[in-house]
Design a protein around this motif. Structure first.
Motif, PDB file in Angstrom:
ATOM      1  N   UNK A   1     -26.493  -7.236  25.467  1.00  0.00           N
ATOM      2  CA  UNK A   1     -25.241  -6.502  25.289  1.00  0.00           C
ATOM      3  C   UNK A   1     -25.468  -5.002  25.432  1.00  0.00           C
ATOM      4  N   UNK A   2     -24.492  -4.351  26.042  1.00  0.00           N
ATOM      5  CA  UNK A   2     -24.548  -2.902  26.267  1.00  0.00           C
ATOM      6  C   UNK A   2     -23.278  -2.285  25.709  1.00  0.00           C
ATOM      7  N   UNK A   3     -23.427  -1.184  24.986  1.00  0.00           N
ATOM      8  CA  UNK A   3     -22.293  -0.536  24.346  1.00  0.00           C
ATOM      9  C   UNK A   3     -22.145   0.892  24.858  1.00  0.00           C
ATOM     10  N   UNK A   4     -20.964   1.215  25.369  1.00  0.00           N
ATOM     11  CA  UNK A   4     -20.674   2.542  25.909  1.00  0.00           C
ATOM     12  C   UNK A   4     -19.565   3.195  25.076  1.00  0.00           C
ATOM     13  N   UNK A   5     -19.695   4.501  24.871  1.00  0.00           N
ATOM     14  CA  UNK A   5     -18.636   5.253  24.195  1.00  0.00           C
ATOM     15  C   UNK A   5     -17.926   6.104  25.239  1.00  0.00           C
ATOM     16  N   UNK A   6     -16.629   5.910  25.347  1.00  0.00           N
ATOM     17  CA  UNK A   6     -15.821   6.638  26.315  1.00  0.00           C
ATOM     18  C   UNK A   6     -15.187   7.843  25.615  1.00  0.00           C
ATOM     19  N   UNK A   7     -15.327   8.995  26.218  1.00  0.00           N
ATOM     20  CA  UNK A   7     -14.752  10.209  25.628  1.00  0.00           C
ATOM     21  C   UNK A   7     -13.242  10.191  25.845  1.00  0.00           C
ATOM     22  N   UNK A   8     -12.523   9.710  24.847  1.00  0.00           N
ATOM     23  CA  UNK A   8     -11.072   9.555  24.922  1.00  0.00           C
ATOM     24  C   UNK A   8     -10.546   9.428  23.496  1.00  0.00           C
ATOM     25  N   UNK A   9      -9.493  10.186  23.138  1.00  0.00           N
ATOM     26  CA  UNK A   9      -8.992  10.173  21.755  1.00  0.00           C
ATOM     27  C   UNK A   9      -8.206   8.917  21.373  1.00  0.00           C
TER      28      UNK A   9
ATOM     29  N   UNK B   1     -16.020   1.477  23.957  1.00  0.00           N
ATOM     30  CA  UNK B   1     -15.212   1.891  22.813  1.00  0.00           C
ATOM     31  C   UNK B   1     -14.897   3.375  22.960  1.00  0.00           C
ATOM     32  N   UNK B   2     -13.639   3.737  22.790  1.00  0.00           N
ATOM     33  CA  UNK B   2     -13.246   5.143  22.887  1.00  0.00           C
ATOM     34  C   UNK B   2     -13.759   5.933  21.689  1.00  0.00           C
ATOM     35  N   UNK B   3     -14.065   7.205  21.933  1.00  0.00           N
ATOM     36  CA  UNK B   3     -14.557   8.076  20.868  1.00  0.00           C
ATOM     37  C   UNK B   3     -13.521   8.230  19.755  1.00  0.00           C
ATOM     38  N   UNK B   4     -12.227   8.190  20.105  1.00  0.00           N
ATOM     39  CA  UNK B   4     -11.179   8.275  19.102  1.00  0.00           C
ATOM     40  C   UNK B   4     -11.230   7.116  18.131  1.00  0.00           C
TER      41      UNK B   4
END
Length: 249
Positions: A89-97, A111-114
């Motif tokens: 599994x790979x987890x990414x954080x998207x810069x988005x409120x 997952x969004x940063x917001x």
């Protein structure tokens, strides 16, 4: 004419035999059903890798070591507690409120940063459990099988996929992410989120409390997260999660 019909019948039968030879029926503990799969794990991972590369070009991936460490630690615990451990599994954080999260085949969760900021650890574990639930139930893979044309599906089943077919598959997955899943798929993913979070040592009630936050965030605005789009009514989802927790204390 009769000769042509015999030739067509033979070709059709041969294609069907070849297609079925690439089909495997497996028991899926996430859904509790026997399921016919043409897209095996190796092909699913390959599709996921291609789409992940595309996502990383189009999305703003947050480079924050502390936040990344947090999501990987929680995500790894939940993934290990899931019904599907044959994936990395790979987890990414998207810069988005916005309070959004989504998954693609092959074990990739975004997952969004917001959402990271708004959710506590139990809620984040449940959100990750929800997305891992979609992956474990192979929701996107099964929708992909339904949407692909016969020839593409046959080539995938036989391991003959070319780049054009892979591109077509990634386009369909991308569209699926935008449109969301069915009511049944969402109810199941919510149920699995509570189950996986509890197994991993988190409070499964985090799914219900996060949905409450999401309802407040979306109230009175035109904002409709992917986490809600085409989903069942949010109150129904909360009741279903609470019922799942009560049945499995």
């Amino acid at each position: 004419m009769q000769s042509k019909l015999r030739k067509f019948s033979f070709a059709g039968t041969l294609a069907l035999v070849l297609l079925l030879s690439g089909c495997v029926t497996v028991y899926n503990p996430a859904t509790g059903k026997n399921e016919a799969l043409f897209i095996d794990t190796q092909t699913e991972v390959s599709l996921g890798q291609d789409l992940d590369r595309q996502m990383q070009k189009e999305l703003k991936i947050l480079k924050n070591p502390e936040a990344q460490d947090k999501i990987e630690k929680i995500g790894s615990r939940v993934a290990f507690a899931s019904d599907r451990r044959d994936l990395a599994y790979h987890f990414r954080i998207v810069k988005d409120p916005e309070l959004n999260a989504f998954a693609i085949p092959g074990g990739y969760v975004y997952v969004n940063s917001g959402l990271m900021q708004a959710a506590n650890e139990d809620e984040l574990a449940c959100v990750l459990g929800h997305e891992i639930g979609h992956i474990a139930a192979r929701h996107s893979v099964k929708k992909l099988q339904s949407a692909l044309g016969y020839q593409i599906l046959l080539s995938i089943a036989l391991g003959l996929s070319n780049q054009q077919n892979i591109s077509r598959a990634t386009d369909i997955i991308y569209e699926l992410i935008s449109l969301g899943y069915s009511r049944q798929d969402e109810f199941l993913a919510d149920k699995l989120s509570a189950r996986y979070a509890k197994r991993a040592g988190f409070n499964p009630k985090g799914m219900a409390t996060f949905l409450e936050k999401l309802k407040e965030e979306a109230a009175g605005t035109h904002y409709k997260p992917v986490f809600l789009s085409s989903h069942p009514d949010i109150e129904e989802r909360i009741r279903a999660v609470e019922n799942e927790i009560a049945l499995n204390p």
